[in-house]
Design a protein around this motif. Structure first.
Motif, PDB file in Angstrom:
ATOM      1  N   UNK A  46      53.391  40.842  27.939  1.00  0.00           N
ATOM      2  CA  UNK A  46      54.131  41.770  27.983  1.00  0.00           C
ATOM      3  C   UNK A  46      55.424  42.421  27.331  1.00  0.00           C
ATOM      4  N   UNK A  47      55.794  41.015  26.725  1.00  0.00           N
ATOM      5  CA  UNK A  47      56.835  42.010  26.048  1.00  0.00           C
ATOM      6  C   UNK A  47      56.478  42.726  25.287  1.00  0.00           C
ATOM      7  N   UNK A  48      55.620  41.763  24.489  1.00  0.00           N
ATOM      8  CA  UNK A  48      55.432  43.580  23.254  1.00  0.00           C
ATOM      9  C   UNK A  48      54.457  44.664  23.653  1.00  0.00           C
ATOM     10  N   UNK A  49      53.609  44.767  25.091  1.00  0.00           N
ATOM     11  CA  UNK A  49      53.688  45.373  25.663  1.00  0.00           C
ATOM     12  C   UNK A  49      53.992  46.598  26.123  1.00  0.00           C
ATOM     13  N   UNK A  50      55.255  46.342  25.878  1.00  0.00           N
ATOM     14  CA  UNK A  50      56.970  47.465  26.404  1.00  0.00           C
ATOM     15  C   UNK A  50      56.392  48.269  25.289  1.00  0.00           C
TER      16      UNK A  50
END
Length: 226
Positions: free
Chosen positions: A193-197
């Motif tokens: 989820x972090x990288x998907x930001x």
């Protein structure tokens, strides 16, 4: 991935003849890494000095030679985490003396966002330390966190060419939104989820155009995922 307290370089056993400064530096590094790791499981309030000592492999006497309290140890661990993060972002932003042509604002902000998010994924213990556990420590730690966020705002503002008060405020709101979103994902242990930001954040900046700064041209292409 960053090294853990147990994998950090241990000093040779017995008589090693190493300078006192090197011994102290090695012990300090292990303690600071151990502080961050221990809080992943138990949080700041639930982390005892004994738990830190066990992870770091040092004595209680050694701990108190370097830190007057658990809070002082946290403050030092926080500064270590901050400097590591700022170094990663600075490398991504590029050296001002680099003779290579400077990329446009969107390309630079892409590199900064990517480095920031990847660093949080690579060092989740430190990320949790300065994004989540800092709220349990006290006013001094929160003041330092606010200062860190202002550094991030300044970097974004410089890259995007924020020359007016309104543009600076837009950069502040952007940084605050990023902080809130990454903190939630760190707390939830959600590296994907972090990288998907990254992509939606970049597209938000692109759509904002000169709201954020004059370095963003209307013709900037849409950001695509990698």
């Amino acid at each position: 991935m960053t090294e853990s307290a147990t994998s950090a370089r241990q000093l040779p056993r017995g008589r090693h003849g190493l300078p006192r400064e090197q011994v102290v530096a090695s012990q300090r590094e292990r303690i600071l890494i151990a502080m961050a790791e221990a809080m992943v499981q138990n949080g700041y309030v639930g982390t005892s000095v004994a738990a830190i000592l066990k992870r770091a492999g040092v004595s209680r006497e050694t701990f108190y030679e370097q830190f007057r309290s658990k809070e002082a140890c946290f403050e030092a661990a926080y500064e270590r985490a901050v400097q590591n993060l700022l170094g990663r972002i600075a490398d991504a932003a590029g050296d001002a003396d680099d003779p290579a042509p400077e990329p446009d604002g969107m390309a630079r902000i892409d590199r900064i966002f990517a480095a920031y998010l990847q660093h949080l994924v690579d060092d989740p213990a430190s990320a949790r330390l300065f994004l989540v556990e800092v709220y349990a420590v006290g006013s001094a730690a929160l003041t330092r966190r606010a200062q860190l966020q202002e550094l991030f705002v300044g970097l974004i503002a410089d890259v995007l060419g924020a020359g007016t008060d309104d543009q600076r405020f837009a950069c502040q709101t952007l940084a605050a939104a990023i902080s809130a979103m990454v903190t939630g994902r760190i707390a939830a242990d959600d590296p994907e989820g972090l990288l998907a930001l990254r992509v939606p954040l970049l597209n938000l900046v692109r759509r904002g155009g000169k709201l954020y700064g004059d370095a963003l041209l209307p013709a900037t292409d849409a950001v695509r995922g990698r």
